[in-house]
Write an enzyme that holds these catalytic residues in place. Structure first.
Site, PDB file in Angstrom:
ATOM      1  N   TYR A 218       0.822  -1.215   0.000  1.00  0.00           N
ATOM      2  CA  TYR A 218       0.000   0.000   0.000  1.00  0.00           C
ATOM      3  C   TYR A 218       0.856   1.265   0.000  1.00  0.00           C
ATOM      4  CZ  TYR A 218      -3.303   3.596   1.250  1.00  0.00           C
ATOM      5  OH  TYR A 218      -4.038   4.753   1.229  1.00  0.00           O
TER       6      TYR A 218
ATOM      7  N   PRO B 174       0.194  15.095   1.757  1.00  0.00           N
ATOM      8  CA  PRO B 174      -0.944  14.391   2.355  1.00  0.00           C
ATOM      9  C   PRO B 174      -0.895  12.917   1.976  1.00  0.00           C
ATOM     10  CG  PRO B 174      -1.636  15.622   0.410  1.00  0.00           C
ATOM     11  CD  PRO B 174      -0.199  15.969   0.651  1.00  0.00           C
TER      12      PRO B 174
ATOM     13  N   ALA C 227      -2.679   8.928   3.232  1.00  0.00           N
ATOM     14  CA  ALA C 227      -3.822   8.369   3.963  1.00  0.00           C
ATOM     15  C   ALA C 227      -3.378   7.420   5.073  1.00  0.00           C
ATOM     16  CB  ALA C 227      -4.714   7.622   2.971  1.00  0.00           C
TER      17      ALA C 227
ATOM     18  N   SER D  74      -4.314  14.713   5.084  1.00  0.00           N
ATOM     19  CA  SER D  74      -5.117  14.078   4.032  1.00  0.00           C
ATOM     20  C   SER D  74      -6.579  13.997   4.434  1.00  0.00           C
ATOM     21  CB  SER D  74      -4.580  12.665   3.778  1.00  0.00           C
ATOM     22  OG  SER D  74      -5.522  11.910   3.039  1.00  0.00           O
TER      23      SER D  74
ATOM     24  N   TYR E  25     -10.532  15.850  -1.440  1.00  0.00           N
ATOM     25  CA  TYR E  25     -10.939  15.343  -2.746  1.00  0.00           C
ATOM     26  C   TYR E  25     -12.319  15.901  -3.053  1.00  0.00           C
ATOM     27  CZ  TYR E  25      -7.256  11.755  -2.623  1.00  0.00           C
ATOM     28  OH  TYR E  25      -6.051  11.105  -2.598  1.00  0.00           O
TER      29      TYR E  25
ATOM     30  N   THR F  25      -7.019  17.867  -4.438  1.00  0.00           N
ATOM     31  CA  THR F  25      -6.320  16.890  -5.276  1.00  0.00           C
ATOM     32  C   THR F  25      -7.205  16.511  -6.452  1.00  0.00           C
ATOM     33  OG1 THR F  25      -5.070  16.075  -3.393  1.00  0.00           O
ATOM     34  CG2 THR F  25      -5.254  14.596  -5.280  1.00  0.00           C
TER      35      THR F  25
ATOM     36  N   ARG G  92      -3.261  -0.651  -9.030  1.00  0.00           N
ATOM     37  CA  ARG G  92      -2.015  -0.890  -8.298  1.00  0.00           C
ATOM     38  C   ARG G  92      -1.797  -2.394  -8.116  1.00  0.00           C
ATOM     39  NH1 ARG G  92      -3.630   4.138  -5.462  1.00  0.00           N
ATOM     40  NH2 ARG G  92      -4.225   3.036  -3.564  1.00  0.00           N
TER      41      ARG G  92
ATOM     42  N   LYS H   2      -3.656  20.202  -6.627  1.00  0.00           N
ATOM     43  CA  LYS H   2      -2.581  19.193  -6.579  1.00  0.00           C
ATOM     44  C   LYS H   2      -2.826  18.131  -7.642  1.00  0.00           C
ATOM     45  CE  LYS H   2      -0.475  15.845  -3.361  1.00  0.00           C
ATOM     46  NZ  LYS H   2      -0.990  14.517  -3.713  1.00  0.00           N
TER      47      LYS H   2
ATOM     48  N   SER I 197       2.391  17.183  -9.575  1.00  0.00           N
ATOM     49  CA  SER I 197       2.396  15.886  -8.886  1.00  0.00           C
ATOM     50  C   SER I 197       1.756  14.836  -9.778  1.00  0.00           C
ATOM     51  CB  SER I 197       1.586  16.015  -7.585  1.00  0.00           C
ATOM     52  OG  SER I 197       1.464  14.755  -6.927  1.00  0.00           O
TER      53      SER I 197
ATOM     54  N   HIS J  65       0.892  12.033  -7.985  1.00  0.00           N
ATOM     55  CA  HIS J  65       0.403  11.232  -6.864  1.00  0.00           C
ATOM     56  C   HIS J  65       1.440  10.154  -6.482  1.00  0.00           C
ATOM     57  CE1 HIS J  65      -3.724  11.151  -4.957  1.00  0.00           C
ATOM     58  NE2 HIS J  65      -3.184  10.136  -4.329  1.00  0.00           N
TER      59      HIS J  65
ATOM     60  N   ARG K 107       1.103   6.688  -8.218  1.00  0.00           N
ATOM     61  CA  ARG K 107       0.088   5.741  -7.739  1.00  0.00           C
ATOM     62  C   ARG K 107      -1.171   5.719  -8.588  1.00  0.00           C
ATOM     63  NH1 ARG K 107       0.309   4.073  -2.513  1.00  0.00           N
ATOM     64  NH2 ARG K 107      -1.893   4.389  -2.026  1.00  0.00           N
TER      65      ARG K 107
ATOM     66  N   ILE L 116      11.306  12.693  -4.291  1.00  0.00           N
ATOM     67  CA  ILE L 116      12.319  13.385  -3.479  1.00  0.00           C
ATOM     68  C   ILE L 116      12.735  12.460  -2.342  1.00  0.00           C
ATOM     69  CG2 ILE L 116      12.704  15.330  -1.911  1.00  0.00           C
ATOM     70  CD1 ILE L 116      10.821  16.884  -3.887  1.00  0.00           C
TER      71      ILE L 116
ATOM     72  N   ARG M 289       6.905   9.460   0.675  1.00  0.00           N
ATOM     73  CA  ARG M 289       7.385   8.184   1.228  1.00  0.00           C
ATOM     74  C   ARG M 289       8.509   8.288   2.252  1.00  0.00           C
ATOM     75  NH1 ARG M 289       5.534   7.330  -3.793  1.00  0.00           N
ATOM     76  NH2 ARG M 289       3.953   5.722  -4.127  1.00  0.00           N
TER      77      ARG M 289
HETATM   78  C1  LIG Z   1       0.327   5.600   0.734  1.00  0.00           C
HETATM   79  C2  LIG Z   1       0.046   6.919   0.081  1.00  0.00           C
HETATM   80  C3  LIG Z   1      -1.189   7.515   0.277  1.00  0.00           C
HETATM   81  C4  LIG Z   1      -1.461   8.742  -0.333  1.00  0.00           C
HETATM   82  N1  LIG Z   1      -2.649   9.355  -0.054  1.00  0.00           N
HETATM   83  C5  LIG Z   1      -2.887  10.583  -0.594  1.00  0.00           C
HETATM   84  C6  LIG Z   1      -4.051  11.298  -0.246  1.00  0.00           C
HETATM   85  O1  LIG Z   1      -4.860  10.861   0.578  1.00  0.00           O
HETATM   86  N2  LIG Z   1      -4.253  12.495  -0.844  1.00  0.00           N
HETATM   87  C7  LIG Z   1      -3.366  13.027  -1.749  1.00  0.00           C
HETATM   88  O2  LIG Z   1      -3.596  14.113  -2.269  1.00  0.00           O
HETATM   89  N3  LIG Z   1      -2.245  12.371  -2.064  1.00  0.00           N
HETATM   90  C8  LIG Z   1      -1.966  11.191  -1.508  1.00  0.00           C
HETATM   91  N4  LIG Z   1      -0.797  10.551  -1.788  1.00  0.00           N
HETATM   92  C9  LIG Z   1       0.187  11.190  -2.697  1.00  0.00           C
HETATM   93  C10 LIG Z   1       1.149  12.104  -1.921  1.00  0.00           C
HETATM   94  O3  LIG Z   1       0.493  13.260  -1.443  1.00  0.00           O
HETATM   95  C11 LIG Z   1       2.300  12.591  -2.791  1.00  0.00           C
HETATM   96  O4  LIG Z   1       1.792  13.162  -3.977  1.00  0.00           O
HETATM   97  C12 LIG Z   1       3.300  11.505  -3.149  1.00  0.00           C
HETATM   98  O5  LIG Z   1       3.475  10.583  -2.092  1.00  0.00           O
HETATM   99  C13 LIG Z   1       4.638  12.171  -3.482  1.00  0.00           C
HETATM  100  O6  LIG Z   1       5.551  11.248  -3.903  1.00  0.00           O
HETATM  101  P1  LIG Z   1       6.710  10.595  -2.979  1.00  0.00           P
HETATM  102  O7  LIG Z   1       6.035   9.580  -2.124  1.00  0.00           O
HETATM  103  O8  LIG Z   1       7.633  10.027  -3.978  1.00  0.00           O
HETATM  104  O9  LIG Z   1       7.322  11.712  -2.153  1.00  0.00           O
HETATM  105  C14 LIG Z   1      -0.489   9.341  -1.176  1.00  0.00           C
HETATM  106  C15 LIG Z   1       0.752   8.743  -1.338  1.00  0.00           C
HETATM  107  C16 LIG Z   1       1.032   7.541  -0.718  1.00  0.00           C
HETATM  108  C17 LIG Z   1       2.408   6.939  -0.901  1.00  0.00           C
END
Ligand SMILES: Cc1cc2nc3c(=O)[nH]c(=O)nc-3n(C[C@H](O)[C@H](O)[C@H](O)COP(=O)(O)O)c2cc1C
Length: 362
Positions: free
Chosen positions: A29, A82, A84, A111, A134, A160, A169, A234, A256, A258, A261, A292, A313
């Site tokens: 996840y 943000p 989750a 988030s 959202y 977002t 995924r 975003k 971004s 995401h 993902r 990053i 991450r």
């Molecule tokens: C497990 C997980 C859950 C995420 N949940 C959200 C979320 O609820 N809302 C959102 O806008 N982005 C979410 N993201 C995206 C992050 O805000 C962000 O765009 C992304 O993690 C940046 O990349 P990085 O993990 O390489 O730093 C999530 C990312 C991960 C890894």
């Protein structure tokens, strides 16, 4: 609980310890991406291609990472992205993350899918005053969620827009990831998820059911105009979408994908950042995230035009390994590395970091 001397020493070590200690479901996840994970990897790989030219012998005394975004002072140009369900990683969940961020004077973006009530997170630490939402299926429901956040003390909203449907995924599906029964997006409990009837013969579930509940630019413009606080969008990857965000009055954009993902094969964010900054101009707040992993990556993103970056991450890993302390330590390591990069490149302030310092190898 880990004692300070048991903490990982490097950011890479945090990643390895987190990956090795997580359950296979949590690993899938939090650390995986959509499809073949090409975009997840491309985000990181783009930073690896960056080359920076050091500039010795400049006067560096009194330098600082402090900056401001949307008129808000930041101790360093980074915020927690943000993400989750922090309680999957640590029993105190988002409260531990907010406190770890607060200890470093770093802002956290909460988030919409927080596993702790937003009022409790907001009250837990200074600097947790940006809320990500959202689209909630209708203007009325989206505004209701925004107003809940504003009433709790959040003052900046991040909408977002890049995940209208969940990405495919594979690793999550293969691991059989499911939320445990005691875990949920508690702040969304009052919003009944839309109930879709089965599509008619020849219809598509996505286009003939889900798509009717998705927002368009008019809806987003309406939200931006209706709430009385700054709204950032975003999930921008196209320069014309960035220009549209400017035209509807968004306070800023976050480049971004995401974290790889949602749409596998979307471009690496670092690769599209310069054209977006060029399109909207150097003064408009363009933030970015994705890939990053080190402080030097922050330097590169700023040089290519980002006003600040979001960290996903690496913070996931800090929280997983050592809760609040781990989050705080990861942020400190990132900032320390940014300072080293700035000093070696002769940049005493964030404004000194300019595009000519970085070259992206093809
Ligand atoms: C497990 C997980 C859950 C995420 N949940 C959200 C979320 O609820 N809302 C959102 O806008 N982005 C979410 N993201 C995206 C992050 O805000 C962000 O765009 C992304 O993690 C940046 O990349 P990085 O993990 O390489 O730093 C999530 C990312 C991960 C890894």
């Amino acid at each position: 609980m880990l004692e300070p001397d048991q903490l990982p020493r490097t950011l890479n070590d945090y990643y390895n310890r987190a990956r090795d200690s997580m359950s296979s479901e949590n690993r899938a996840y939090f650390l995986s991406g959509a499809g073949g994970e090409e975009t997840l990897l491309a985000n990181e790989e783009a930073f690896v291609r960056a080359r920076i030219t050091p500039r010795p012998l400049r006067e560096m005394g009194g330098g600082s990472t402090a900056t401001s975004v949307l008129g808000q002072r930041l101790a360093a140009p980074l915020l927690i992205a943000p993400f989750a369900y922090h309680r999957l990683l640590h029993p105190s969940g988002e409260i531990a993350t907010a406190q770890g961020a607060g200890a470093q004077s770093i802002k956290m973006i909460l988030s919409a899918q927080s596993s702790v009530e937003l009022t409790n997170v907001q009250a837990a630490a200074q600097g947790c005053d940006w809320f990500q939402l959202y689209w909630m299926g209708s203007r009325q429901a989206t505004l209701e969620l925004a107003e809940m956040a504003l009433a709790a003390g959040f003052g900046t909203l991040v909408l977002t827009i890049d995940a209208p449907v969940q990405g495919v995924r594979d690793r999550e599906i293969e691991a059989g990831f499911q939320l445990p029964p005691d875990m949920s997006a508690v702040n969304l409990a009052r919003f009944a998820p839309p109930r879709f009837t089965a599509p008619d013969e020849g219809q598509s579930f996505i286009f003939d059911r889900i798509a009717h509940h998705l927002p368009n630019w008019d809806d987003v413009a309406w939200l931006v105009e209706t709430v009385q606080v700054p709204v950032l969008l975003k999930g921008i990857l196209h320069p014309e979408d960035a220009a549209r965000a400017v035209s509807i009055g968004a306070a800023g954009v976050i480049v971004s994908n995401h974290g790889g993902r949602v749409l596998d094969r979307a471009p690496a964010t670092l690769d599209v950042l310069p054209t977006i900054v060029e399109r909207v101009g150097p003064d408009y707040p363009v933030l970015m995230d994705g890939g990053i992993r080190r402080g030097v990556d922050i330097f590169v993103a700023l040089a290519l035009g980002a006003k600040a970056v979001l960290i996903g991450r690496p913070v996931v890993c800090g929280l997983a390994v050592a809760g609040e302390l781990g989050v705080s330590h990861v942020l400190r390591l990132l900032r320390d590395e940014l300072e080293v990069s700035m000093l070696l490149c002769g940049c005493a302030s964030i404004d000194d970091i300019t595009p000519d310092m970085v070259h992206l190898k093809l």
